[in-house]
Motif scaffolding. Structure first.
Motif, PDB file in Angstrom:
ATOM      1  N   UNK A 147       0.964  -1.277   0.069  1.00 10.28           N
ATOM      2  CA  UNK A 147       0.097  -0.063   0.015  1.00 10.28           C
ATOM      3  C   UNK A 147       0.970   1.184   0.091  1.00 10.28           C
ATOM      4  N   UNK A 148       1.864   1.308   1.049  1.00 10.19           N
ATOM      5  CA  UNK A 148       2.755   2.352   0.844  1.00 10.19           C
ATOM      6  C   UNK A 148       3.242   2.994  -0.373  1.00 10.19           C
ATOM      7  N   UNK A 149       3.577   1.843  -1.154  1.00 13.80           N
ATOM      8  CA  UNK A 149       4.384   2.392  -2.424  1.00 13.80           C
ATOM      9  C   UNK A 149       3.392   2.536  -3.769  1.00 13.80           C
ATOM     10  N   UNK A 150       2.028   2.314  -3.353  1.00 15.09           N
ATOM     11  CA  UNK A 150       1.075   2.412  -4.420  1.00 15.09           C
ATOM     12  C   UNK A 150       0.820   1.166  -5.232  1.00 15.09           C
ATOM     13  N   UNK A 151       1.556   0.027  -4.731  1.00 13.48           N
ATOM     14  CA  UNK A 151       1.283  -1.090  -5.493  1.00 13.48           C
ATOM     15  C   UNK A 151      -0.028  -1.940  -5.372  1.00 13.48           C
ATOM     16  N   UNK A 152      -0.638  -1.428  -4.273  1.00 16.59           N
ATOM     17  CA  UNK A 152      -1.981  -2.057  -4.071  1.00 16.59           C
ATOM     18  C   UNK A 152      -3.153  -1.077  -3.246  1.00 16.59           C
ATOM     19  N   UNK A 155      -9.518  -2.214  -1.771  1.00 16.59           N
ATOM     20  CA  UNK A 155      -9.726  -2.219  -0.266  1.00 16.59           C
ATOM     21  C   UNK A 155     -10.000  -3.595  -0.022  1.00 16.59           C
ATOM     22  N   UNK A 156     -10.626  -4.558  -0.886  1.00 11.96           N
ATOM     23  CA  UNK A 156     -10.749  -5.962  -0.631  1.00 11.96           C
ATOM     24  C   UNK A 156      -9.627  -6.706  -0.570  1.00 11.96           C
ATOM     25  N   UNK A 157      -8.828  -6.580  -1.479  1.00 13.25           N
ATOM     26  CA  UNK A 157      -7.423  -7.305  -1.569  1.00 13.25           C
ATOM     27  C   UNK A 157      -6.754  -6.707  -0.142  1.00 13.25           C
TER      28      UNK A 157
END
Length: 421
Positions: A147-152, A155-157
């Motif tokens: 999440x921090x690097x924008x790769x995800x 919300x469900x994942x």
């Protein structure tokens, strides 16, 4: 003790990625233990699986390597895939490895190393099948690191991965964390601190050395007599290497032509980076191809400083192999992420921390070091001393051996107590 060691990306020094599992496995074999390594045999030139086979077996320095037809072995390949496809491949390996594990000799302990997180599912499956303890190694906090690097961002994942991580943490008999911040993150999920052991990435002191001759590598890369800074490793979204290209542009604008930046490796962003350098007509950026790990030390020896770079937002708990190899090589480290590693570099005077959102600070640091060779050399000596003092591969491998031995002893004691009663 027989250890079933699960690592999707396992590689020896002839491979093109990190070798922590190989070095630890080799150490354990040298101490008289049996090590069976489960890995992916797809996109794996070292341990391939022929078409039509579910898995094959290989021997590397006494480690029994079982490579399965599932997932992929090369993490650089993963940087070229979409998030959903990568997750599909992760599950594919977890299923194939779980099936293969059931056909192997009974181990005394199952040890699975993340990433990806899904190897923990294989660890749980094998542990239950054989009725033996399970130890899980965390190399990155998922989903936070993604999440921090924008790769995800789905919300469900995110919910699903967080749920999976908690399940694996709570099922493990013990957890190994690669940084203090990772240990704190695991403890926040309800794991007792006594059940988490810190074993950071290590320095391969015999492979990366200050006394190596890098002249041939300098010549091959066309570095001449320029002051060279090298980044070696993956070139994906999380690595944020457009930061290095921008620093090179600033150096060119300032006419600091005596400095050159070397980007050595591969990944999903490499073509974009080369196009960016070409568009800016940068003569101070050199791209080197991905090579086996055993060839990297000569390249590092041919350069003056090493770069540890990540995209802004990267979780400061990370523990990248390249930094510890840089320390072993006796080279100053320029790092653009703070946290425990930034503190480590500054506290031991073996490099500089530069701002993650300001490439100009990297350019400034390179100019400063290029104009002060004495300082550069002293930082390099400090780096090697730190590697020898705190990150010797053998010392850290012995710590892992102790963890595994203690877990097995505890499990055996519990079994004996139940049998008596």
């Amino acid at each position: 003790m027989h250890i079933l060691y699960i690592h999707q990306y396992f590689a020896s020094r002839k491979g093109r990625t990190g070798t922590r599992s190989y070095e630890f496995g080799r150490f354990l074999v040298g101490k008289g233990h049996r090590v069976t390594m489960l890995t992916s045999g797809l996109a794996n030139p070292e341990f391939p699986v022929p078409k039509g086979r579910r898995y094959t077996e290989h021997d590397v320095d006494g480690i029994r390597v079982v490579s399965v037809a599932g997932g992929y072995n090369d993490p650089h390949l993963g940087t070229t895939l979409t998030g959903w496809l990568r997750m599909l491949k992760f599950y594919e390996f977890a299923r194939a490895a779980s099936r293969a594990a059931r056909e192997l000799d009974r181990p005394d302990v199952v040890f699975a190393t993340h990433t990806p997180l899904t190897v923990g599912l294989t660890g749980i499956s094998a542990s239950r099948h054989f009725g033996v303890p399970f130890v899980f190694e965390v190399r990155d906090l998922w989903p936070e690191a993604l999440v921090d690097v924008g790769a995800l961002g789905n919300p469900l994942a995110i919910w699903w991965l967080r749920r999976m991580a908690r399940r694996i943490y709570r099922r493990a008999d013990h957890i190994v964390a690669l940084s203090p911040g990772m240990k704190e993150g695991i403890v926040r999920e309800g794991v007792a601190p006594s059940n988490v052991t810190l074993i950071p990435n290590a320095s391969d002191l015999d492979l990366f050395r200050p006394d190596l001759d890098g002249a041939a590598a300098r010549k091959r890369l066309g570095l001449g007599d320029r002051f060279a800074a090298v980044y070696f490793g993956a070139m994906g979204l999380a690595n944020g290497l457009d930061y290095v290209i921008e620093a090179a542009r600033i150096l060119a604008e300032r006419e600091q032509d005596h400095i050159v930046l070397v980007l050595q490796g591969a990944g999903g962003k490499r073509d974009e980076l080369t196009a960016m350098a070409r568009r800016l007509d940068l003569r101070n950026v050199v791209f080197g191809d991905l090579v086996p790990k055993e060839e990297v030390p000569a390249i590092v020896a041919g350069c003056d400083v090493c770069l540890t770079i990540a995209r802004p937002g990267k979780d400061p708990t990370w523990s990248p192999n390249k930094l510890f190899d840089s320390l072993a090589a006796g080279r100053p480290v320029l790092i653009n992420i703070g946290g425990w590693l930034g503190d480590l570099i500054e506290r031991n005077a073996c490099g500089k921390v530069v701002a993650s959102d300001r490439p100009a600070t990297l350019a400034d640091a390179l100019v400063d070091l290029s104009q002060n060779r004495a300082l550069c050399e002293q930082m390099g000596r400090n780096a090697r001393a730190l590697a020898e003092r705190e990150f010797d591969r053998n010392l850290l491998a012995a710590r892992l051996e102790h963890v595994l031995t203690q877990v097995v002893s505890h499990a055996n004691a519990e079994h004996s107590a139940r049998t008596i009663h």
